[in-house]
Design a protein around this motif. Sequence first.
Motif, mmCIF file in Angstrom:
data_model
loop_
_atom_site.group_PDB
_atom_site.id
_atom_site.type_symbol
_atom_site.label_atom_id
_atom_site.label_comp_id
_atom_site.label_asym_id
_atom_site.label_seq_id
_atom_site.Cartn_x
_atom_site.Cartn_y
_atom_site.Cartn_z
ATOM 1 N N ILE A 86 61.784 47.632 36.040
ATOM 2 C CA ILE A 86 61.630 46.298 35.455
ATOM 3 C C ILE A 86 60.234 45.718 35.649
ATOM 4 C CG2 ILE A 86 64.066 45.709 35.580
ATOM 5 C CD1 ILE A 86 63.540 44.126 38.081
ATOM 6 N N LYS A 87 59.319 46.550 36.103
ATOM 7 C CA LYS A 87 57.956 46.085 36.378
ATOM 8 C C LYS A 87 57.308 45.545 35.105
ATOM 9 C CE LYS A 87 53.707 47.320 38.543
ATOM 10 N NZ LYS A 87 53.070 48.046 39.555
ATOM 11 N N GLY A 88 56.592 44.460 35.271
ATOM 12 C CA GLY A 88 55.873 43.856 34.159
ATOM 13 C C GLY A 88 54.619 43.181 34.674
ATOM 14 N N ASP A 89 54.179 42.155 33.995
ATOM 15 C CA ASP A 89 52.977 41.424 34.376
ATOM 16 C C ASP A 89 53.345 40.342 35.396
ATOM 17 O OD1 ASP A 89 50.290 40.890 34.328
ATOM 18 O OD2 ASP A 89 50.432 39.499 32.646
ATOM 19 N N PHE A 90 54.058 40.744 36.438
ATOM 20 C CA PHE A 90 54.543 39.829 37.467
ATOM 21 C C PHE A 90 54.873 40.648 38.707
ATOM 22 C CE2 PHE A 90 57.915 41.072 34.549
ATOM 23 C CZ PHE A 90 58.818 41.686 35.391
ATOM 24 N N LEU A 91 55.107 39.946 39.794
ATOM 25 C CA LEU A 91 55.572 40.602 41.018
ATOM 26 C C LEU A 91 57.059 40.326 41.184
ATOM 27 C CD1 LEU A 91 52.570 39.758 43.340
ATOM 28 C CD2 LEU A 91 53.201 42.012 42.473
ATOM 29 N N LEU A 92 57.706 41.095 42.004
ATOM 30 C CA LEU A 92 59.136 40.934 42.249
ATOM 31 C C LEU A 92 59.378 40.447 43.672
ATOM 32 C CD1 LEU A 92 60.327 44.263 40.661
ATOM 33 C CD2 LEU A 92 60.672 41.999 39.713
ATOM 34 N N GLU A 93 60.469 39.720 43.822
ATOM 35 C CA GLU A 93 60.959 39.357 45.152
ATOM 36 C C GLU A 93 62.436 39.696 45.155
ATOM 37 O OE1 GLU A 93 61.976 35.385 47.752
ATOM 38 O OE2 GLU A 93 60.227 35.323 46.452
ATOM 39 N N PHE A 94 62.854 40.531 46.089
ATOM 40 C CA PHE A 94 64.253 40.923 46.185
ATOM 41 C C PHE A 94 64.941 40.127 47.273
ATOM 42 C CE2 PHE A 94 62.324 44.781 44.357
ATOM 43 C CZ PHE A 94 63.150 44.947 43.265
ATOM 44 N N ARG A 95 66.141 39.640 46.950
ATOM 45 C CA ARG A 95 66.975 38.946 47.936
ATOM 46 C C ARG A 95 68.353 39.583 47.923
ATOM 47 N NH1 ARG A 95 65.435 32.667 46.437
ATOM 48 N NH2 ARG A 95 63.219 32.862 46.934
ATOM 49 N N TYR A 96 69.057 39.380 49.009
ATOM 50 C CA TYR A 96 70.408 39.942 49.163
ATOM 51 C C TYR A 96 71.392 38.806 49.381
ATOM 52 C CZ TYR A 96 74.290 42.305 51.528
ATOM 53 O OH TYR A 96 75.527 42.749 51.904
ATOM 54 N N GLU A 97 72.438 38.780 48.565
ATOM 55 C CA GLU A 97 73.472 37.747 48.663
ATOM 56 C C GLU A 97 74.833 38.422 48.444
ATOM 57 O OE1 GLU A 97 74.481 33.906 46.004
ATOM 58 O OE2 GLU A 97 72.375 34.076 46.596
#
Length: 124
Positions: A86-97
């Motif tokens: 899903i990589k694009g012109d942004f960074l990712l932040e993963f959270r767990y819920e």
Amino acid sequence: MNFITKKILAEAITRPEALEMLGDFRSKAEAGVFKKDGEKQDGITKDNIYEVFKEAEEEIKGRETLVVTLGVEFGKEDLQKIGEKIKGDFLLEFRYEPELLGGAKLAWKGQEKDYSLRKKLQEL
């Protein structure tokens, strides 16, 4: 965007990963520039090294972030694979819920979309 930021963002998936890469790159550049009496190291000199890395850090910290909240906890390798998809012109932040029971929630620029199993069950 300077060449350092471009290089890092081409490889990094998350902001912490990008900042860690920046720190590593900065250490190597400092060692190279200050070891070789004023020689350029990838276009970096003693005169511009701190400015170049400050600019890169600001660009990374200012990058838009897509927050992906998952109902299942994944290891680093799995998150890397998800990020690459899903990589694009942004960074990712993963959270767990864990309450999501499965699926994911996505948050982008203040809007959230819930694609979780919990949401689907609530709609029944």
